[in-house]
Design a protein around this motif. Structure first.
Motif, PDB file in Angstrom:
ATOM      1  N   ALA A  47      42.854  26.368 -16.660  1.00 29.19           N
ATOM      2  CA  ALA A  47      42.252  26.842 -17.687  1.00 29.19           C
ATOM      3  C   ALA A  47      42.948  27.512 -18.775  1.00 29.19           C
ATOM      4  CB  ALA A  47      41.235  27.614 -16.852  1.00 29.19           C
ATOM      5  N   ILE A  48      44.000  28.178 -18.259  1.00 29.29           N
ATOM      6  CA  ILE A  48      44.633  29.156 -19.042  1.00 29.29           C
ATOM      7  C   ILE A  48      45.508  28.427 -19.990  1.00 29.29           C
ATOM      8  CG2 ILE A  48      46.452  30.901 -19.174  1.00 29.29           C
ATOM      9  CD1 ILE A  48      45.140  32.213 -16.525  1.00 29.29           C
ATOM     10  N   ALA A  49      46.200  27.357 -19.278  1.00 30.49           N
ATOM     11  CA  ALA A  49      47.288  26.600 -20.405  1.00 30.49           C
ATOM     12  C   ALA A  49      46.836  26.015 -21.541  1.00 30.49           C
ATOM     13  CB  ALA A  49      47.790  25.386 -19.651  1.00 30.49           C
ATOM     14  N   PRO A  50      45.523  25.751 -21.784  1.00 29.75           N
ATOM     15  CA  PRO A  50      45.117  25.285 -23.170  1.00 29.75           C
ATOM     16  C   PRO A  50      44.965  26.574 -24.200  1.00 29.75           C
ATOM     17  CG  PRO A  50      43.732  24.018 -21.553  1.00 29.75           C
ATOM     18  CD  PRO A  50      44.668  25.162 -20.676  1.00 29.75           C
ATOM     19  N   LEU A  51      44.676  27.627 -23.528  1.00 31.94           N
ATOM     20  CA  LEU A  51      44.582  28.887 -24.367  1.00 31.94           C
ATOM     21  C   LEU A  51      45.697  29.254 -24.912  1.00 31.94           C
ATOM     22  CD1 LEU A  51      42.024  30.961 -22.216  1.00 31.94           C
ATOM     23  CD2 LEU A  51      41.532  29.502 -24.185  1.00 31.94           C
ATOM     24  N   LEU A  52      47.077  28.946 -24.202  1.00 34.98           N
ATOM     25  CA  LEU A  52      48.271  29.273 -24.622  1.00 34.98           C
ATOM     26  C   LEU A  52      48.929  28.306 -25.544  1.00 34.98           C
ATOM     27  CD1 LEU A  52      49.944  30.199 -21.039  1.00 34.98           C
ATOM     28  CD2 LEU A  52      49.435  31.907 -23.123  1.00 34.98           C
ATOM     29  N   ALA A  53      48.558  27.032 -25.626  1.00 32.59           N
ATOM     30  CA  ALA A  53      48.962  26.021 -26.456  1.00 32.59           C
ATOM     31  C   ALA A  53      48.226  26.100 -27.633  1.00 32.59           C
ATOM     32  CB  ALA A  53      48.798  24.789 -25.719  1.00 32.59           C
ATOM     33  N   ALA A  54      48.624  25.274 -28.619  1.00 34.00           N
ATOM     34  CA  ALA A  54      47.996  25.203 -29.970  1.00 34.00           C
ATOM     35  C   ALA A  54      46.819  24.146 -29.587  1.00 34.00           C
ATOM     36  CB  ALA A  54      48.968  24.550 -31.147  1.00 34.00           C
ATOM     37  N   ASN A  55      45.736  24.604 -30.440  1.00 31.36           N
ATOM     38  CA  ASN A  55      44.465  23.569 -30.290  1.00 31.36           C
ATOM     39  C   ASN A  55      44.587  22.936 -31.787  1.00 31.36           C
ATOM     40  OD1 ASN A  55      41.888  22.516 -30.235  1.00 31.36           O
ATOM     41  ND2 ASN A  55      40.825  24.195 -30.360  1.00 31.36           N
ATOM     42  N   LEU A  56      44.799  21.639 -31.737  1.00 30.87           N
ATOM     43  CA  LEU A  56      44.954  20.908 -32.761  1.00 30.87           C
ATOM     44  C   LEU A  56      43.341  20.419 -33.338  1.00 30.87           C
ATOM     45  CD1 LEU A  56      47.571  18.131 -31.670  1.00 30.87           C
ATOM     46  CD2 LEU A  56      47.908  20.183 -33.145  1.00 30.87           C
ATOM     47  N   ALA A  57      42.627  20.730 -32.622  1.00 36.22           N
ATOM     48  CA  ALA A  57      41.214  20.662 -33.236  1.00 36.22           C
ATOM     49  C   ALA A  57      40.593  21.787 -34.213  1.00 36.22           C
ATOM     50  CB  ALA A  57      40.002  20.108 -31.993  1.00 36.22           C
ATOM     51  N   GLN A  58      41.388  22.631 -33.929  1.00 45.75           N
ATOM     52  CA  GLN A  58      40.939  24.098 -34.822  1.00 45.75           C
ATOM     53  C   GLN A  58      40.918  23.837 -36.190  1.00 45.75           C
ATOM     54  OE1 GLN A  58      40.902  27.208 -32.965  1.00 45.75           O
ATOM     55  NE2 GLN A  58      40.361  28.383 -34.891  1.00 45.75           N
ATOM     56  N   ALA A  59      39.914  24.565 -36.588  1.00 46.32           N
ATOM     57  CA  ALA A  59      39.529  24.239 -38.129  1.00 46.32           C
ATOM     58  C   ALA A  59      40.517  24.679 -39.121  1.00 46.32           C
ATOM     59  CB  ALA A  59      38.192  24.739 -38.534  1.00 46.32           C
ATOM     60  N   ALA A  60      40.739  23.891 -40.106  1.00 46.28           N
ATOM     61  CA  ALA A  60      41.430  24.328 -41.031  1.00 46.28           C
ATOM     62  C   ALA A  60      41.117  25.644 -41.834  1.00 46.28           C
ATOM     63  CB  ALA A  60      42.406  23.269 -41.798  1.00 46.28           C
ATOM     64  N   VAL A  61      42.059  26.503 -42.268  1.00 44.61           N
ATOM     65  CA  VAL A  61      41.648  27.378 -43.199  1.00 44.61           C
ATOM     66  C   VAL A  61      41.383  26.842 -44.738  1.00 44.61           C
ATOM     67  CG1 VAL A  61      42.491  29.556 -44.308  1.00 44.61           C
ATOM     68  CG2 VAL A  61      43.038  29.299 -41.964  1.00 44.61           C
ATOM     69  N   VAL A  62      42.263  25.910 -45.240  1.00 49.54           N
ATOM     70  CA  VAL A  62      42.016  25.140 -46.210  1.00 49.54           C
ATOM     71  C   VAL A  62      42.180  23.477 -45.815  1.00 49.54           C
ATOM     72  CG1 VAL A  62      42.845  24.539 -48.672  1.00 49.54           C
ATOM     73  CG2 VAL A  62      43.341  26.912 -47.556  1.00 49.54           C
ATOM     74  N   ALA A  63      40.842  23.298 -45.891  1.00 48.82           N
ATOM     75  CA  ALA A  63      40.536  21.573 -45.613  1.00 48.82           C
ATOM     76  C   ALA A  63      41.336  20.863 -46.231  1.00 48.82           C
ATOM     77  CB  ALA A  63      39.253  21.275 -45.558  1.00 48.82           C
ATOM     78  N   ASP A  64      41.760  19.469 -45.811  1.00 48.56           N
ATOM     79  CA  ASP A  64      42.810  18.687 -46.374  1.00 48.56           C
ATOM     80  C   ASP A  64      41.997  17.926 -47.600  1.00 48.56           C
ATOM     81  OD1 ASP A  64      40.980  16.822 -44.930  1.00 48.56           O
ATOM     82  OD2 ASP A  64      42.286  16.133 -43.594  1.00 48.56           O
ATOM     83  N   ASN A  65      40.561  18.277 -47.569  1.00 48.88           N
ATOM     84  CA  ASN A  65      39.992  17.584 -48.809  1.00 48.88           C
ATOM     85  C   ASN A  65      39.562  18.675 -49.849  1.00 48.88           C
ATOM     86  OD1 ASN A  65      37.986  18.620 -47.214  1.00 48.88           O
ATOM     87  ND2 ASN A  65      36.509  16.849 -47.211  1.00 48.88           N
ATOM     88  N   ASP A  66      40.193  19.901 -49.571  1.00 46.55           N
ATOM     89  CA  ASP A  66      39.674  20.800 -50.539  1.00 46.55           C
ATOM     90  C   ASP A  66      40.084  20.591 -52.034  1.00 46.55           C
ATOM     91  OD1 ASP A  66      39.802  23.634 -51.700  1.00 46.55           O
ATOM     92  OD2 ASP A  66      39.608  24.398 -50.089  1.00 46.55           O
ATOM     93  N   PRO A  67      39.074  20.571 -52.838  1.00 47.39           N
ATOM     94  CA  PRO A  67      39.185  20.020 -54.228  1.00 47.39           C
ATOM     95  C   PRO A  67      40.386  21.071 -54.900  1.00 47.39           C
ATOM     96  CG  PRO A  67      37.102  21.322 -53.976  1.00 47.39           C
ATOM     97  CD  PRO A  67      37.612  20.946 -52.610  1.00 47.39           C
TER      98      PRO A  67
END
Length: 295
Positions: A47-67
């Motif tokens: 349960a703890i390991a994913p909290l230590l690792a990076a979450n690639l599904a985390q929402a971006a601060v600046v989306a890849d389609n930001d105009p």
């Protein structure tokens, strides 16, 4: 009794173990064994390991389609072959802009670093995140595979590719000829080495980066901004010696140590290590520094 849905308690010892794992001194099996001992059970460790690792599904601060920005995957000449990278520019750029190399952690050019590159571009820079795993075929989607690939990189070739990236950005049609670099973890150490080997680098920002050999520090021409997490004992052990050599070489530099912050405190995809207060303060200082040095 702990509720089944309660958030697992993460200790500093667990964070330190993960840091050891991410820097190639522990393999995953040994890391999980150590985490199981610290957590008290295999279920708790899982349960703890994913909290230590990076979450690639985390929402971006600046989306890849930001105009507000325009990003594209590119290829450009490296030192001895083709380099891949992610190039981002402000959509409403006016005049020539300072240019910034964004150097990834030891997970390669992943979604988080792409997000950071867009953040840099949004501040009014031409930003390029090279994929330093290009000589090995590029960053894979599996982060554990990416981690293992870093041990196979030729350090001399990596720095030569960094120098080639400086030259590429220096001639960008939208750039003003001034090149800076910002790097995190492995990338922070790479920025320090780039400052030694690329005399055309105007500014370098190293987040918790390994310090270079003392004998090489006198070669640095760029102004440096160095960020460290106060709890990052492994990297911080080299700060005093680095400062001594920088002073002796009359290099312009500023060091900030963020008390209570861990290694990788800027990575907002890692729930356990991200420190918003430290990250926001360091980011503000970083952008102000780059705007000053690359104007």
């Amino acid at each position: 009794m702990t509720k089944p849905d309660a958030k697992p308690a993460i200790t500093q010892a667990m964070i330190d173990a993960y840091d050891e794992y991410t820097h190639l001194t522990l393999d995953r099996r040994r890391f999980m064994e150590q985490l199981t001992r610290l957590a008290g059970s295999g279920a708790a460790a899982a349960a703890i390991a994913p909290l230590l690792a990076a979450n690639l599904a985390q929402a971006a601060v600046v989306a890849d389609n930001d105009p507000r920005v325009k990003g594209e995957d590119i290829s450009y000449p490296g030192s001895s072959g083709e380099m891949k990278g992610y190039l981002v520019k402000p959509a409403d750029k006016a005049g020539k802009l300072g240019t910034v190399i964004v150097v990834h952690e030891n997970r390669g050019l992943n979604p988080h670093i792409r997000d950071v590159t867009r953040r840099v571009a949004l501040e009014g820079f031409v930003a390029l995140a090279p994929d330093f795993l290009s000589p090995l075929g590029g960053t894979p989607t599996d982060e554990d595979k990416a981690r293992d690939m870093f041990a196979k990189l030729d350090p001399a070739q990596t720095i030569a590719n960094g120098v080639a990236t400086v030259a590429f950005l220096k001639s960008d049609k939208d750039g003003n000829g001034k090149v800076g670099a910002i790097g995190f973890c492995w990338g922070g150490g790479t920025v320090n080495m780039l400052a030694i080997n690329a005399p055309d680098l105007s500014a370098g920002v190293a987040y918790y980066g390994m310090q270079p050999k003392a004998a090489d520090v006198s070669k640095i021409k760029a102004a440096l901004l160095l960020h460290y997490g106060g709890l990052d004992e492994r990297i911080n052990a080299g700060i005093d010696a680095f400062k001594k050599e920088l002073d002796a070489a009359h290099v312009e530099y500023t060091v900030y140590v963020y008390e209570g912050a861990n290694h990788a405190f800027n990575n907002d995809t890692s729930a356990a290590r991200y420190d918003k207060k430290a990250a926001d303060l360091a980011w503000g200082r970083t952008i102000a520094f780059l705007k000053q040095k690359l104007a």
